[in-house]
Design a protein around this motif. Structure first.
Motif, PDB file in Angstrom:
ATOM      1  N   GLY A  17       0.815  -1.215   0.000  1.00  0.00           N
ATOM      2  CA  GLY A  17       0.000   0.000   0.000  1.00  0.00           C
ATOM      3  C   GLY A  17       0.841   1.254   0.000  1.00  0.00           C
ATOM      4  O   GLY A  17       2.018   1.240   0.382  1.00  0.00           O
ATOM      5  N   ASN A  66      -3.448   0.349  -4.117  1.00  0.00           N
ATOM      6  CA  ASN A  66      -4.172  -0.038  -2.900  1.00  0.00           C
ATOM      7  C   ASN A  66      -5.439  -0.841  -3.147  1.00  0.00           C
ATOM      8  O   ASN A  66      -5.902  -1.545  -2.242  1.00  0.00           O
ATOM      9  CB  ASN A  66      -4.531   1.212  -2.094  1.00  0.00           C
ATOM     10  CG  ASN A  66      -3.328   1.857  -1.445  1.00  0.00           C
ATOM     11  OD1 ASN A  66      -2.190   1.476  -1.687  1.00  0.00           O
ATOM     12  ND2 ASN A  66      -3.572   2.856  -0.619  1.00  0.00           N
ATOM     13  N   TYR A  86      -7.098   7.681  -0.209  1.00  0.00           N
ATOM     14  CA  TYR A  86      -6.748   6.538   0.631  1.00  0.00           C
ATOM     15  C   TYR A  86      -7.999   5.856   1.174  1.00  0.00           C
ATOM     16  O   TYR A  86      -8.122   4.629   1.120  1.00  0.00           O
ATOM     17  CB  TYR A  86      -5.853   7.005   1.776  1.00  0.00           C
ATOM     18  CG  TYR A  86      -5.192   5.887   2.542  1.00  0.00           C
ATOM     19  CD1 TYR A  86      -4.071   5.238   2.026  1.00  0.00           C
ATOM     20  CD2 TYR A  86      -5.672   5.475   3.775  1.00  0.00           C
ATOM     21  CE1 TYR A  86      -3.457   4.203   2.719  1.00  0.00           C
ATOM     22  CE2 TYR A  86      -5.074   4.448   4.479  1.00  0.00           C
ATOM     23  CZ  TYR A  86      -3.963   3.816   3.948  1.00  0.00           C
ATOM     24  OH  TYR A  86      -3.367   2.793   4.645  1.00  0.00           O
ATOM     25  N   LYS A 130      -9.376   2.026   0.558  1.00  0.00           N
ATOM     26  CA  LYS A 130      -9.479   1.091   1.678  1.00  0.00           C
ATOM     27  C   LYS A 130     -10.928   0.678   1.939  1.00  0.00           C
ATOM     28  O   LYS A 130     -11.187  -0.455   2.360  1.00  0.00           O
ATOM     29  CB  LYS A 130      -8.839   1.693   2.925  1.00  0.00           C
ATOM     30  CG  LYS A 130      -7.325   1.871   2.801  1.00  0.00           C
ATOM     31  CD  LYS A 130      -6.630   0.549   2.490  1.00  0.00           C
ATOM     32  CE  LYS A 130      -5.125   0.673   2.500  1.00  0.00           C
ATOM     33  NZ  LYS A 130      -4.446  -0.629   2.252  1.00  0.00           N
TER      34      LYS A 130
END
Length: 271
Positions: free
Chosen positions: A89, A111, A152, A156
């Motif tokens: 990541g 990611n 991010y 995720k």
């Protein structure tokens, strides 16, 4: 799931949580194929492993041809794959308007899209085992979404949704392959220190981001070795989800209690 005699493939294993997972697997007698973009990091991790077979694989997870070729490379060295850990990541600082499209896409490639591609590449091998598992590392920011983390958090949260849906598909198919999604909190790794700054910000904005990054670093307290042990213990227990650290557990609880206002509560707590 007994790991003795099995083989784990771990991405992002040149440092941080990936290294911690590799060490925890090896302590249980599990052979490891470790992958990372950093050859130096891979050598260092491999040098820490004792008693089991370890192979190193330089891998840029955004390279589609390389990720597609990895399963056969591991199979040639180890003869089997029982566990896939998608851990690699990266991070980018800045608000949505500060992060340009190219950087946003790059983060999503590393990611999220790499997680999907590696899962697709290894799933046929995992299906041949009597018992196997896919471990996808999301984040506390796959449970809560703070400002300044649009890229991010988007990635995720996507890892979380992909993992949960895939788990249910495999369960309904009575597959021997399980899925664990991991939400680490403040782990003392290099990901925040190495976060890519936006390319088109002023010197003043860049300095402010560096100050924010240094302040955030103080919350990264748990060692990646301990985090790796927690994650591998969860794999042994076949847990579908693992929250790593009290901050992840508290963040998850507050989000459930206040799904809209949780950030104001957390922000007051942090200050």
């Amino acid at each position: 799931m007994k790991l003795d005699g099995r083989v784990a493939v771990i991405t992002g294993a040149g440092s941080g949580i990936g290294r911690g997972i590799a060490l925890a697997c090896s302590r249980r007698g599990c052979g490891v194929a470790i992958a990372d973009v950093s050859e130096d990091g891979l050598r260092e991790t491999a040098g820490m492993i004792r008693g089991v077979k370890v192979t190193t694989h330089k891998l840029d997870v955004t390279d589609r041809a390389a990720t597609a070729a990895l399963p056969q490379s591991v199979l040639a060295e180890h003869g089997r794959v029982d566990l896939l850990v998608n851990n690699a990541g990266v991070a980018i600082g800045g608000t949505f308007e500060q992060v340009d499209e190219a950087d946003f896409d790059w983060l999503m490639e590393v990611n999220f899209h790499a997680v999907v591609r590696l899962t697709r590449a290894f799933l046929p091998l995992l299906r041949t085992r009597d018992q196997a598992r896919i471990v996808n590392v999301s984040s506390l920011f796959g449970l809560i979404a703070p400002p300044g983390q649009t890229a991010y958090s988007a990635a995720k949260f996507a890892v979380r949704g992909f993992s949960e849906s895939l788990r249910r598909e495999l369960e309904e198919a009575a597959s021997a392959v399980g899925v664990t999604v991991v939400h680490p909190g403040g782990i003392n790794t290099n990901i925040a220190r190495n976060a890519r700054p936006p390319r088109h910000v002023s010197n003043e904005e860049a300095a402010q981001m560096a100050e924010e990054r240094d302040r955030f670093q103080k919350f990264l307290r748990m060692s990646p070795i301990k985090a790796g042990e927690i994650i591998v213990s969860a794999v042994e227990g076949e847990k579908p989800r693992v929250l790593v650290g009290n901050d992840a557990k508290i963040g998850s609880l507050i989000e459930r209690l206040a799904p809209i206002g949780y950030w104001n509560i957390l922000k007051r707590s942090m200050s």
